[in-house]
Write an enzyme that holds these catalytic residues in place. Sequence first.
Site, PDB file in Angstrom:
ATOM      1  N   LYS A   1       7.703  52.782   9.908  1.00  0.00           N
ATOM      2  CA  LYS A   1       6.918  51.748  10.581  1.00  0.00           C
ATOM      3  C   LYS A   1       7.740  51.128  11.713  1.00  0.00           C
ATOM      4  O   LYS A   1       8.967  51.042  11.615  1.00  0.00           O
ATOM      5  CB  LYS A   1       6.566  50.634   9.586  1.00  0.00           C
ATOM      6  CG  LYS A   1       5.633  51.102   8.499  1.00  0.00           C
ATOM      7  CD  LYS A   1       5.216  49.968   7.609  1.00  0.00           C
ATOM      8  CE  LYS A   1       6.130  49.864   6.430  1.00  0.00           C
ATOM      9  NZ  LYS A   1       5.697  48.953   5.398  1.00  0.00           N
ATOM     10  N   GLY A   2       7.073  50.703  12.737  1.00  0.00           N
ATOM     11  CA  GLY A   2       7.740  49.943  13.796  1.00  0.00           C
ATOM     12  C   GLY A   2       8.732  50.768  14.596  1.00  0.00           C
ATOM     13  O   GLY A   2       8.413  51.845  15.069  1.00  0.00           O
TER      14      GLY A   2
ATOM     15  N   GLY B   1       8.465  62.225  14.915  1.00  0.00           N
ATOM     16  CA  GLY B   1       8.324  60.836  15.384  1.00  0.00           C
ATOM     17  C   GLY B   1       9.686  60.242  15.706  1.00  0.00           C
ATOM     18  O   GLY B   1       9.886  59.627  16.767  1.00  0.00           O
TER      19      GLY B   1
ATOM     20  N   ASP C   1       7.488  68.929   5.747  1.00  0.00           N
ATOM     21  CA  ASP C   1       6.323  69.688   6.222  1.00  0.00           C
ATOM     22  C   ASP C   1       6.712  70.932   7.018  1.00  0.00           C
ATOM     23  O   ASP C   1       5.860  71.786   7.266  1.00  0.00           O
ATOM     24  CB  ASP C   1       5.434  68.808   7.110  1.00  0.00           C
ATOM     25  CG  ASP C   1       4.726  67.704   6.338  1.00  0.00           C
ATOM     26  OD1 ASP C   1       4.898  67.628   5.116  1.00  0.00           O
ATOM     27  OD2 ASP C   1       4.004  66.914   6.969  1.00  0.00           O
TER      28      ASP C   1
ATOM     29  N   THR D   1      12.152  67.263   7.823  1.00  0.00           N
ATOM     30  CA  THR D   1      10.735  67.174   7.470  1.00  0.00           C
ATOM     31  C   THR D   1      10.436  68.095   6.293  1.00  0.00           C
ATOM     32  O   THR D   1      10.830  69.259   6.305  1.00  0.00           O
ATOM     33  CB  THR D   1       9.792  67.569   8.635  1.00  0.00           C
ATOM     34  OG1 THR D   1       8.612  68.158   8.105  1.00  0.00           O
ATOM     35  CG2 THR D   1      10.399  68.582   9.573  1.00  0.00           C
TER      36      THR D   1
ATOM     37  N   GLY E   1       9.581  59.413   6.936  1.00  0.00           N
ATOM     38  CA  GLY E   1       9.469  59.591   5.481  1.00  0.00           C
ATOM     39  C   GLY E   1      10.755  60.178   4.909  1.00  0.00           C
ATOM     40  O   GLY E   1      11.428  60.958   5.576  1.00  0.00           O
TER      41      GLY E   1
HETATM   42  O1  F6P Z   1       5.469  63.922   7.175  1.00  0.00           O
HETATM   43  C1  F6P Z   1       5.814  64.052   5.848  1.00  0.00           C
HETATM   44  C2  F6P Z   1       4.773  63.493   4.947  1.00  0.00           C
HETATM   45  O2  F6P Z   1       5.240  63.730   3.654  1.00  0.00           O
HETATM   46  C3  F6P Z   1       3.354  64.036   5.162  1.00  0.00           C
HETATM   47  O3  F6P Z   1       3.162  65.290   4.592  1.00  0.00           O
HETATM   48  C4  F6P Z   1       2.534  62.943   4.559  1.00  0.00           C
HETATM   49  O4  F6P Z   1       1.233  62.909   5.085  1.00  0.00           O
HETATM   50  C5  F6P Z   1       3.279  61.729   4.937  1.00  0.00           C
HETATM   51  O5  F6P Z   1       4.620  62.107   5.074  1.00  0.00           O
HETATM   52  C6  F6P Z   1       3.140  60.625   3.918  1.00  0.00           C
HETATM   53  O6  F6P Z   1       3.864  59.540   4.343  1.00  0.00           O
HETATM   54  P1  F6P Z   1       4.021  58.163   3.564  1.00  0.00           P
HETATM   55  O7  F6P Z   1       5.252  58.246   2.759  1.00  0.00           O
HETATM   56  O8  F6P Z   1       4.130  57.172   4.640  1.00  0.00           O
HETATM   57  O9  F6P Z   1       2.825  57.963   2.704  1.00  0.00           O
END
Ligand code: F6P
Length: 364
Positions: free
Chosen positions: A76-77, A119, A142, A140, A11
């Site tokens: 993805k992937g 990841g 998070d 991240t 992300g």
């Molecule tokens: O890991 C970061 C994060 O922002 C999470 O808090 C959230 O669940 C996820 O990414 C959302 O990802 P996406 O952009 O794939 O919806």
Amino acid sequence: MKRALIVTGGGDCPGLNAVIRAIVHRASKENDWEVLGSIQAFNGILWEPVEVVVLDNKKVSGIHFQGGTIIETTNKGGPFAWPVKDSKGNWTTVDRSDEMIRKLQNMNIDAVINIGGDGSQKISQKLFEKGLNIIGVPKTIDNDLSSTDSTFGFQTAVQIATEAVDKLVTTAASHNRVFMLEVMGRDAGWIALNTAVAGGAEVCLIPEIPYDIQKVKAALERRFKLDRGFAVVVVSEGAFPKGGGVVSQQSDEVGYENRILGGIARQLIVELKEAGFQHDMRETVLGHLQRGGVPVAYDRVLAAQFGVKAFEMAMNGDFGKMVSYRLPDFVAVPLKEAIAKPNLIKKKDALVQTARGLGICLGN
Ligand code: F6P
């Protein structure tokens, strides 16, 4: 001429561009390094034809305060799980990592700098084990990586969420309502907990502490009775009730392995109503607003420090490691160690004690 390849994976996150710029600026001080960027994480290498861009000082000029990533990203992937359709037309995955490493050798790439979360760094470790000269940079919002004291993007997300609380407080107070603010945080509640403390919330629910709805109800009723006629609840998207599960949906995007979280704020309203809570309630889901836009100064500084250190590790051949901020130094930790365990909130953490000291109900 030596070549470094930058990859941004997972992300997006405010500060990615500041890291890219720092790597390129540091590299330009050496006369024998060229920096390339792979488009959309490793896809740029895996695609035919390859999609890479040359990153020089001109290309990265002024990007330090831009959100997102100029070389795009994907969650993805990837080289170990490349989606393909089988003979029956169903999606399956193939391992293209050996082919990708060969391609990188043919492109004369001397070092890969992979900017990404857990990841992405798991992919870095697997590629390193296969012989690729790779370095990780932690990313991240998070803040769920344990081997570094901070990751860029997190402070920006907390700032955005805190500003949302500040806005909700005035409307909540005017209408005597409870507002549920749902913030990101899949497994780790750091954004929620910091936002609750910074924004002065009454309740904070995080994935690490399954909540008891009766305790939440009691805390909100106490607030209305003894204190003031409104309240703010900050809830992580990954929070869940004792004995229950997270609110999520399966994604239909090809190659996307995560479940899509979201909806816990609405579920809380339903559960509180069922429990007999009588005040008016509304929910706000912040979602990707927390991931976009201008990084705060702290994240830009951290990103710059990560970028410079990452390039210096590449120059010194310090591969198989991730840049880490270990106050007050920037150090290199083995990728294996970096991905070993997530950084989750523990009950004895100082910020948990602070929250409890402030009277914030954590749902237990
Ligand atoms: O890991 C970061 C994060 O922002 C999470 O808090 C959230 O669940 C996820 O990414 C959302 O990802 P996406 O952009 O794939 O919806």
